[in-house]
Design an enzyme around this catalytic site. Structure first.
Site, PDB file in Angstrom:
ATOM      1  N   ARG A   1       3.807 -25.798 -54.537  1.00  0.00           N
ATOM      2  CA  ARG A   1       4.898 -25.014 -54.466  1.00  0.00           C
ATOM      3  C   ARG A   1       5.156 -25.368 -52.810  1.00  0.00           C
ATOM      4  O   ARG A   1       4.415 -24.823 -51.992  1.00  0.00           O
ATOM      5  CB  ARG A   1       5.027 -24.052 -55.087  1.00  0.00           C
ATOM      6  CG  ARG A   1       6.468 -23.048 -54.223  1.00  0.00           C
ATOM      7  CD  ARG A   1       6.802 -21.826 -54.912  1.00  0.00           C
ATOM      8  NE  ARG A   1       7.081 -21.938 -56.168  1.00  0.00           N
ATOM      9  CZ  ARG A   1       8.013 -21.365 -57.194  1.00  0.00           C
ATOM     10  NH1 ARG A   1       7.986 -19.974 -56.482  1.00  0.00           N
ATOM     11  NH2 ARG A   1       8.392 -21.604 -58.231  1.00  0.00           N
TER      12      ARG A   1
ATOM     13  N   CYS B   1      16.507 -18.667 -63.992  1.00  0.00           N
ATOM     14  CA  CYS B   1      14.855 -19.128 -64.035  1.00  0.00           C
ATOM     15  C   CYS B   1      14.327 -17.560 -63.403  1.00  0.00           C
ATOM     16  O   CYS B   1      13.031 -17.620 -63.475  1.00  0.00           O
ATOM     17  CB  CYS B   1      14.628 -20.071 -63.134  1.00  0.00           C
ATOM     18  SG  CYS B   1      15.398 -20.040 -61.271  1.00  0.00           S
TER      19      CYS B   1
ATOM     20  N   HIS C   1      12.788 -28.572 -59.227  1.00  0.00           N
ATOM     21  CA  HIS C   1      11.974 -27.608 -60.091  1.00  0.00           C
ATOM     22  C   HIS C   1      11.657 -27.822 -61.508  1.00  0.00           C
ATOM     23  O   HIS C   1      12.254 -27.225 -62.239  1.00  0.00           O
ATOM     24  CB  HIS C   1      12.297 -26.257 -60.076  1.00  0.00           C
ATOM     25  CG  HIS C   1      11.508 -25.182 -60.142  1.00  0.00           C
ATOM     26  ND1 HIS C   1      10.190 -25.211 -60.526  1.00  0.00           N
ATOM     27  CD2 HIS C   1      11.906 -23.640 -60.322  1.00  0.00           C
ATOM     28  CE1 HIS C   1       9.496 -24.086 -60.779  1.00  0.00           C
ATOM     29  NE2 HIS C   1      10.562 -23.110 -60.699  1.00  0.00           N
TER      30      HIS C   1
HETATM   31  N1  NVA Z   1      16.414 -21.889 -56.364  1.00  0.00           N
HETATM   32  C1  NVA Z   1      15.327 -21.011 -56.124  1.00  0.00           C
HETATM   33  C2  NVA Z   1      14.406 -20.900 -57.453  1.00  0.00           C
HETATM   34  C3  NVA Z   1      13.406 -19.786 -57.263  1.00  0.00           C
HETATM   35  C4  NVA Z   1      12.346 -20.089 -58.538  1.00  0.00           C
HETATM   36  C5  NVA Z   1      14.521 -21.225 -54.948  1.00  0.00           C
HETATM   37  O1  NVA Z   1      14.146 -22.236 -54.693  1.00  0.00           O
HETATM   38  O2  NVA Z   1      14.186 -20.122 -54.314  1.00  0.00           O
HETATM   39  N1   CP Z   2      11.310 -19.070 -61.656  1.00  0.00           N
HETATM   40  C1   CP Z   2      10.289 -19.263 -60.996  1.00  0.00           C
HETATM   41  O1   CP Z   2       9.791 -20.489 -60.635  1.00  0.00           O
HETATM   42  O2   CP Z   2       9.959 -18.133 -60.518  1.00  0.00           O
HETATM   43  P1   CP Z   2       8.754 -17.803 -59.358  1.00  0.00           P
HETATM   44  O3   CP Z   2       9.332 -18.016 -58.059  1.00  0.00           O
HETATM   45  O4   CP Z   2       8.314 -16.389 -59.457  1.00  0.00           O
HETATM   46  O5   CP Z   2       7.545 -18.775 -59.526  1.00  0.00           O
END
Ligand code: NVA
Ligand code: CP
Length: 308
Positions: free
Chosen positions: A108, A265, A135
């Site tokens: 990530r 999500c 994602h």
């Molecule tokens: N769009 C959000 C998703 C988190 C799972 C982010 O990138 O922070």
């Molecule tokens: N939806 C998702 O990816 O959650 P986290 O940021 O908690 O991993």
């Protein structure tokens, strides 16, 4: 060539459908429960996944770890800041070293170019656990949740409300691969990446970009939103103000099709992008969606490691 999962297109539409079916079968074999036992066939016995986190996570971290354990393997969680990456060791050298030690790498990170570099130098599969661009693992879980709730993907009518962000990009990609209609209502200046839109249209998805939330929501069978301020974004008052008309509330859900489902999500910023009434209401499937991260992740891991 290792099977990297940087995008849904790396697997392709047929394989994404196979992943969903496999997740449904494995979940059924567990009597629907995400806890309490390993899968009897232990297809990843002895396999180890390294997970690198350059951003916060709850669901991705726990679901990948649980998925590996249930498949008979294990995982190593690496906070980038406490590894040598945090002291400047290159992504390329990290990829070379981890490839000698583990069976797969999930990362990530922020800049998508970093995961591309990691995949380039790694000899083991690299999985996208979220970048600023996309994602895809989230969307495997979302599609699984949609199918599980009785909707067919081809021809599905979906609405996306809010920011044209990383999660929306992977959903756009899914619309192309699985041939559904995705209407995105976003403020001016918050549109999703044009490349994702073009590719999804070319693949056979119907993608509509509008600034009118009601136009997107009208008749939608699935209504999706995400945080207005993604990790790494600035946010600020003007940003929030621009997104306020795109809140998913009961008025907006009333425009959707009867029996429409709400997805997010998570994490949610309650009473910003979604009201308590909707996320806690009968149309919300967000807890199934969160649990399905485990079941979806298992399919992604099995595919990446050549078992699917
Ligand atoms: N769009 C959000 C998703 C988190 C799972 C982010 O990138 O922070
Ligand atoms: N939806 C998702 O990816 O959650 P986290 O940021 O908690 O991993």
């Amino acid at each position: 060539m290792s099977r990297d999962f940087l995008s849904l297109a790396d697997a392709g539409g047929d394989m994404v459908a196979a992943m969903i079916n496999d997740a449904i079968d494995r979940k059924a074999a567990r009597q629907g429960c995400a806890k309490g036992k390993a899968d009897a066939d232990a297809p990843l016995a002895g396999h180890v996944l390294a997970m690198i986190f350059e951003k916060n996570s709850t669901r991705t971290r726990v679901s990948f770890d649980m998925a590996m354990r249930q498949l008979g393997g294990s995982s190593i969680i690496m906070e980038a800041g406490s590894t040598q990456i945090g002291r400047g060791e290159s992504i390329a050298d990290t990829a070379r070293v981890l490839s000698r030690m583990v069976d797969a790498i999930m990362i990530r990170t922020d800049d998508h170019a970093k995961i591309e570099e990691l995949a380039h130098y790694a000899d083991v599969p690299v999985i996208n656990g979220l970048t600023d661009l996309s994602h895809p693992c989230q969307i495997v879980a979302d599609l699984l949740t949609i199918v599980e709730h009785g909707f067919a993907l081809p021809g599905l009518q979906m609405a996306w409300l809010g920011d044209g962000n990383n999660v929306s990009h992977s959903m756009i990609e899914a619309a192309g691969l699985m041939k559904f209609t995705l209407r995105l209502a976003v403020p001016e200046g918050y549109e999703p990446d044009a490349g994702f839109v073009e590719r999804a249209r070319a693949a056979g998805g119907e993608i509509v970009i509008t600034h009118d939330p009601l136009e997107a929501a009208r008749g939608a069978q699935v209504v999706v939103t995400d945080t207005w301020v993604s990790m790494g974004q600035e946010g600020g008052e003007a940003h929030i103000k621009a997104l306020e008309p795109y809140q998913v509330n009961e008025g907006l859900m009333a425009q959707a099709a009867e029996g429409a489902m709400f997805l997010h999500c998570l994490p949610a910023h309650r009473n910003e992008e979604v009201t308590d009434a909707v996320i806690d209401g009968p149309q919300s499937a967000v807890w199934d969606e969160a649990e399905n991260r485990i079941h979806g992740q298992k399919s992604v891991l099995l595919w990446a490691l050549g078992k699917l």
